[in-house]
Design a protein around this motif. Structure first.
Motif, PDB file in Angstrom:
ATOM      1  N   LYS A  73      -9.234   4.281  10.088  1.00 13.78           N
ATOM      2  CA  LYS A  73      -8.610   2.993   9.332  1.00 13.78           C
ATOM      3  C   LYS A  73      -7.790   3.463   8.357  1.00 13.78           C
ATOM      4  O   LYS A  73      -6.891   2.663   7.949  1.00 13.78           O
ATOM      5  N   PHE A  74      -8.320   4.323   7.474  1.00 12.62           N
ATOM      6  CA  PHE A  74      -7.570   4.629   6.274  1.00 12.62           C
ATOM      7  C   PHE A  74      -6.244   5.033   6.560  1.00 12.62           C
ATOM      8  O   PHE A  74      -5.240   4.752   5.862  1.00 12.62           O
ATOM      9  N   LEU A  75      -5.988   6.052   7.745  1.00 16.80           N
ATOM     10  CA  LEU A  75      -4.773   6.339   8.093  1.00 16.80           C
ATOM     11  C   LEU A  75      -3.877   5.135   8.761  1.00 16.80           C
ATOM     12  O   LEU A  75      -2.728   5.047   8.145  1.00 16.80           O
ATOM     13  N   VAL A  76      -4.460   4.353   9.198  1.00 19.08           N
ATOM     14  CA  VAL A  76      -3.743   3.138   9.506  1.00 19.08           C
ATOM     15  C   VAL A  76      -3.216   2.280   8.300  1.00 19.08           C
ATOM     16  O   VAL A  76      -2.122   1.925   8.264  1.00 19.08           O
ATOM     17  N   VAL A  77      -4.203   2.061   7.519  1.00 18.50           N
ATOM     18  CA  VAL A  77      -3.743   1.203   6.344  1.00 18.50           C
ATOM     19  C   VAL A  77      -2.637   2.190   5.403  1.00 18.50           C
ATOM     20  O   VAL A  77      -1.627   1.278   4.715  1.00 18.50           O
ATOM     21  N   SER A  78      -2.904   3.513   5.405  1.00 20.18           N
ATOM     22  CA  SER A  78      -1.748   4.387   4.722  1.00 20.18           C
ATOM     23  C   SER A  78      -0.296   4.195   5.254  1.00 20.18           C
ATOM     24  O   SER A  78       0.743   4.121   4.798  1.00 20.18           O
ATOM     25  N   LEU A  79      -0.482   4.326   6.716  1.00 13.79           N
ATOM     26  CA  LEU A  79       0.949   4.256   7.650  1.00 13.79           C
ATOM     27  C   LEU A  79       1.451   2.726   7.385  1.00 13.79           C
ATOM     28  O   LEU A  79       2.717   2.668   7.080  1.00 13.79           O
ATOM     29  N   ILE A  80       0.644   1.691   7.298  1.00 16.38           N
ATOM     30  CA  ILE A  80       1.304   0.500   6.920  1.00 16.38           C
ATOM     31  C   ILE A  80       1.824   0.277   5.671  1.00 16.38           C
ATOM     32  O   ILE A  80       2.865  -0.273   5.517  1.00 16.38           O
ATOM     33  N   GLY A  81       1.000   0.895   4.631  1.00 18.29           N
ATOM     34  CA  GLY A  81       1.522   0.877   3.364  1.00 18.29           C
ATOM     35  C   GLY A  81       2.792   1.671   3.161  1.00 18.29           C
ATOM     36  O   GLY A  81       3.767   1.214   2.463  1.00 18.29           O
ATOM     37  N   LEU A  82       2.951   2.631   4.013  1.00 15.38           N
ATOM     38  CA  LEU A  82       4.361   3.611   4.101  1.00 15.38           C
ATOM     39  C   LEU A  82       5.532   2.477   4.593  1.00 15.38           C
ATOM     40  O   LEU A  82       6.366   2.504   4.087  1.00 15.38           O
ATOM     41  N   GLY A  83       5.117   1.847   5.684  1.00 17.81           N
ATOM     42  CA  GLY A  83       6.219   0.935   6.376  1.00 17.81           C
ATOM     43  C   GLY A  83       6.631  -0.271   5.394  1.00 17.81           C
ATOM     44  O   GLY A  83       7.632  -0.384   5.141  1.00 17.81           O
ATOM     45  N   LEU A  84       5.412  -0.617   4.558  1.00 15.65           N
ATOM     46  CA  LEU A  84       5.664  -1.703   3.686  1.00 15.65           C
ATOM     47  C   LEU A  84       6.500  -1.293   2.575  1.00 15.65           C
ATOM     48  O   LEU A  84       7.493  -2.026   2.157  1.00 15.65           O
ATOM     49  N   ASN A  85       6.389   0.076   2.112  1.00 12.89           N
ATOM     50  CA  ASN A  85       7.317   0.458   1.006  1.00 12.89           C
ATOM     51  C   ASN A  85       8.615   0.800   1.326  1.00 12.89           C
ATOM     52  O   ASN A  85       9.450   0.092   0.565  1.00 12.89           O
ATOM     53  N   PHE A 107       8.713  -1.739  -7.772  1.00 11.79           N
ATOM     54  CA  PHE A 107       8.227  -2.888  -7.232  1.00 11.79           C
ATOM     55  C   PHE A 107       7.520  -2.677  -5.907  1.00 11.79           C
ATOM     56  O   PHE A 107       6.406  -3.099  -5.617  1.00 11.79           O
ATOM     57  N   ALA A 108       7.931  -1.762  -5.107  1.00  7.72           N
ATOM     58  CA  ALA A 108       7.554  -1.371  -3.699  1.00  7.72           C
ATOM     59  C   ALA A 108       6.016  -0.625  -4.063  1.00  7.72           C
ATOM     60  O   ALA A 108       5.032  -1.134  -3.232  1.00  7.72           O
ATOM     61  N   ILE A 109       6.205   0.263  -5.086  1.00 11.83           N
ATOM     62  CA  ILE A 109       4.945   0.850  -5.328  1.00 11.83           C
ATOM     63  C   ILE A 109       3.778  -0.100  -5.783  1.00 11.83           C
ATOM     64  O   ILE A 109       2.459  -0.098  -5.482  1.00 11.83           O
ATOM     65  N   ILE A 110       4.041  -0.924  -6.377  1.00  9.54           N
ATOM     66  CA  ILE A 110       2.935  -2.173  -7.043  1.00  9.54           C
ATOM     67  C   ILE A 110       2.551  -2.878  -6.000  1.00  9.54           C
ATOM     68  O   ILE A 110       1.157  -2.985  -6.038  1.00  9.54           O
ATOM     69  N   ILE A 111       3.391  -3.334  -5.128  1.00  6.60           N
ATOM     70  CA  ILE A 111       3.084  -4.239  -3.930  1.00  6.60           C
ATOM     71  C   ILE A 111       2.197  -3.358  -3.145  1.00  6.60           C
ATOM     72  O   ILE A 111       1.050  -3.789  -2.537  1.00  6.60           O
ATOM     73  N   VAL A 112       2.680  -2.220  -2.768  1.00  6.67           N
ATOM     74  CA  VAL A 112       1.664  -1.342  -1.960  1.00  6.67           C
ATOM     75  C   VAL A 112       0.490  -1.009  -2.082  1.00  6.67           C
ATOM     76  O   VAL A 112      -0.561  -0.728  -1.660  1.00  6.67           O
ATOM     77  N   PHE A 113       0.345  -0.730  -3.466  1.00 14.25           N
ATOM     78  CA  PHE A 113      -0.863  -0.336  -4.279  1.00 14.25           C
ATOM     79  C   PHE A 113      -1.537  -1.451  -4.063  1.00 14.25           C
ATOM     80  O   PHE A 113      -3.215  -1.136  -3.628  1.00 14.25           O
ATOM     81  N   VAL A 114      -1.363  -2.661  -4.347  1.00 14.98           N
ATOM     82  CA  VAL A 114      -2.262  -3.868  -4.111  1.00 14.98           C
ATOM     83  C   VAL A 114      -2.973  -3.989  -2.657  1.00 14.98           C
ATOM     84  O   VAL A 114      -3.873  -3.959  -2.379  1.00 14.98           O
TER      85      VAL A 114
END
Length: 126
Positions: A73-85, A107-114
């Motif tokens: 689950k953590f990996l999926v969230v991280s990969l989605i975050g990478l895609g969003l970034n 801005f990408a870092i802030i949004i993806v952090f959230v």
């Protein structure tokens, strides 16, 4: 107050993960002479694994016995975050008269952090 402390822990863990990502990528690319994309994948993988372990133990204090599922689950969230970034940087930077690349990345870092924090709190470590 617990939420603020958890956000701070998550942020510190992310900074440490970023150092691991950059350090490992540099080591494998520059010193070991691995292909830059392979080196980048190694850095990302080491950082995600590190971030999972620290967030599991320190930030979210998970006692879930199914750590393999939790890590997935953590990996999926991280990969989605990478895609969003990547998408956010592209959208902010590539437009005509778009933002400077590093402003877009900020801005990408802030949004993806959230995104990463909420997704991990509500999905991975719920």
């Amino acid at each position: 107050m617990d939420l603020i402390l958890r956000i701070l822990k998550f942020g510190l863990t992310g900074l440490f993960g970023m150092a691991i990502d950059f350090g490992a990528t540099w080591l494998f690319k520059e010193k070991i002479k691995v292909n830059k994309y392979v080196a980048n994948a190694i850095g990302f993988s080491l950082a995600v694994t590190n971030n999972y372990l620290i967030n599991r133990i320190w930030t979210f204090q998970s006692t879930n016995a199914h750590w393999g599922t939790e890590f997935s689950k953590f990996l999926v969230v991280s990969l989605i975050g990478l895609g969003l970034n990547t998408i956010i940087i592209y959208l902010f930077h590539q437009r005509k008269n778009g933002a400077n690349f590093y402003v877009a990345k900020f801005f990408a870092i802030i949004i993806v952090f959230v995104w990463n924090f909420l997704a991990n709190m509500l999905f991975t470590f719920k």
